[in-house]
Design a protein around this motif. Structure first.
Motif, short mmCIF file in Angstrom:
data_model
loop_
_atom_site.label_atom_id
_atom_site.label_comp_id
_atom_site.label_asym_id
_atom_site.label_seq_id
_atom_site.Cartn_x
_atom_site.Cartn_y
_atom_site.Cartn_z
N ASP A 1 100.76 68.71 57.09
CA ASP A 1 101.21 67.69 58.03
C ASP A 1 102.51 68.17 58.66
N THR A 2 102.38 68.94 59.72
CA THR A 2 103.54 69.55 60.36
C THR A 2 104.36 68.50 61.12
N GLN A 3 105.58 68.89 61.45
CA GLN A 3 106.42 68.00 62.27
C GLN A 3 105.77 67.75 63.63
N PHE A 4 105.09 68.76 64.14
CA PHE A 4 104.37 68.63 65.41
C PHE A 4 103.33 67.51 65.33
N LEU A 5 102.56 67.46 64.25
CA LEU A 5 101.57 66.40 64.09
C LEU A 5 102.23 65.05 63.85
N GLN A 6 103.30 65.02 63.07
CA GLN A 6 104.01 63.77 62.83
C GLN A 6 104.55 63.20 64.14
N ASP A 7 105.14 64.05 64.96
CA ASP A 7 105.67 63.60 66.25
C ASP A 7 104.55 63.13 67.16
N VAL B 1 94.21 64.67 72.33
CA VAL B 1 94.06 64.99 70.92
C VAL B 1 94.99 66.16 70.63
N VAL B 2 95.84 66.01 69.63
CA VAL B 2 96.82 67.03 69.29
C VAL B 2 96.35 67.74 68.03
N TYR B 3 96.29 69.07 68.10
CA TYR B 3 95.63 69.88 67.08
C TYR B 3 96.60 70.98 66.66
N ASP B 4 96.88 71.08 65.37
CA ASP B 4 97.77 72.12 64.86
C ASP B 4 97.00 72.96 63.85
N ILE B 5 96.90 74.27 64.09
CA ILE B 5 96.13 75.11 63.18
C ILE B 5 96.94 75.55 61.96
N VAL B 6 98.23 75.24 61.91
CA VAL B 6 99.06 75.57 60.74
C VAL B 6 98.55 74.80 59.53
N THR B 7 98.52 75.46 58.37
CA THR B 7 98.05 74.80 57.15
C THR B 7 99.13 74.68 56.08
N VAL C 1 94.50 66.41 64.75
CA VAL C 1 93.62 67.20 63.90
C VAL C 1 94.49 68.23 63.20
N ASP C 2 94.38 68.32 61.88
CA ASP C 2 95.23 69.27 61.15
C ASP C 2 94.51 70.60 60.94
N GLY C 3 95.29 71.58 60.47
CA GLY C 3 94.76 72.92 60.31
C GLY C 3 93.71 73.06 59.23
N LEU C 4 93.69 72.12 58.30
CA LEU C 4 92.69 72.19 57.23
C LEU C 4 91.28 71.99 57.79
N ALA C 5 91.15 71.18 58.81
CA ALA C 5 89.83 70.96 59.42
C ALA C 5 89.28 72.26 59.97
N MET C 6 90.10 73.03 60.68
CA MET C 6 89.66 74.32 61.19
C MET C 6 89.42 75.31 60.06
N LEU C 7 90.30 75.30 59.06
CA LEU C 7 90.17 76.24 57.94
C LEU C 7 88.85 76.05 57.21
#
Length: 285
Positions: free
Chosen positions: A234-240, A224-230, A249-255
């Motif tokens: 949808d960061t390039q990291f998540l797209q890749d 599971v790839v998780y990026d805390i950036v908001t 999991v995107d940063g909005l979930a953590m926020l």
């Protein structure tokens, strides 16, 4: 007529989605109050707290980069979790004007993966990229959930010290961040009944910041790839990661998860989490 208010502070701060979240919850609950963003530079942090401490309408603030470490030392009291992590992302003004520091990043980070964590695994491993204030909370949270942690930073010695401080038990590993930039031909073993996380806990990939260099050959199957950036969400990291076949999991979930506890501290009510889908639509509109 005055009304209670809270804020999010940081530098920069214009990109923050916290005002949208908290004001949505206030409106849904019909509560009087407001939540705003406030640009505070590091050298002005002490003056900001002194002014707000004297304002009985101010309920507190959320804290984002780069203040989470510095503000911890300015509190009258630290919640035990915040004291252990050494970073504060939520400041609460008590009735007597004293300031209590909390860290809601740790439970907020875990919330989106809680269903998976409630399962039994033979092994759990997390590759965490970054060594700042958010990474401290994430390392502490993952250690409590029995992960083996590989912590990557520009300075591996700093990563090692952070692991020794926050996760002294267990065989964790510190490594240079650029280790993950180039492809690897490592053959991962069978990862069934295992849980692997790859977490960007750094500002890399955030609007105005350099991209995060990560080759997904370093991610075990079914990670599971998780990026805390908001910003962007949808960061390039998540797209890749999605292109490579990984769940994300995107940063909005953590926020939203960390804002839940903060909102209760500020306004004395639990947020209407049954409206999460509507909140997401509002933020993304």
């Amino acid at each position: 007529m005055s009304q209670p208010y809270a804020e999010v502070i940081g530098d920069p701060i214009a990109q923050s989605k916290s005002p949208t979240i908290h004001n949505f919850w206030l409106a849904e609950l019909g509560l009087k109050g407001r939540y705003e963003a406030c640009l505070v530079r590091l050298e002005d942090l002490g003056d900001y707290l002194a002014r707000r401490r004297a304002d009985p309408d101010w309920r507190g603030c959320n804290v984002t980069m780069p203040h989470k470490l510095a503000i911890a030392g300015m509190m009258d009291r630290l919640d035990p979790l915040a004291a252990r992590i050494g970073a504060v992302n939520t400041v609460v003004r008590e009735a007597d004007g004293t300031l209590t520091g909390y860290n809601t990043d740790a439970p907020g980070f875990l919330e989106p993966v809680r269903a998976e964590l409630d399962k039994v695994h033979l092994f759990r491993m997390a590759r965490v990229l970054g060594t700042g204030g958010a990474a401290r909370a994430i390392v502490a949270a993952l250690a409590q959930e029995h992960f083996v942690i590989v912590l990557a930073g520009r300075d591996p010695a700093k990563a090692r010290a952070l692991l020794d401080e926050l996760a002294p038990e267990g065989e964790h590993h510190a490594i240079a961040l650029d280790h993950f930039a180039d492809a690897t031909d490592f053959a991962f073993d069978d990862r069934e009944q295992c849980f692997d996380l790859v977490v960007n806990a750094s500002p890399l990939g955030m609007t105005g910041q350099p991209p995060l260099a990560f080759d997904f050959s370093h991610a075990p199957p079914r990670s599971v790839v998780y990026d805390i950036v908001t910003s962007p969400l949808d960061t390039q990291f998540l797209q890749d990661a999605r292109a490579a076949g990984f769940a994300t999991v995107d940063g909005l979930a953590m926020l939203i998860g960390q804002a839940d506890a903060a909102f209760t501290h500020f306004f004395g009510a639990r947020p209407p989490r049954e409206q999460d889908a509507a909140l997401r639509r509002l933020i993304l509109s």
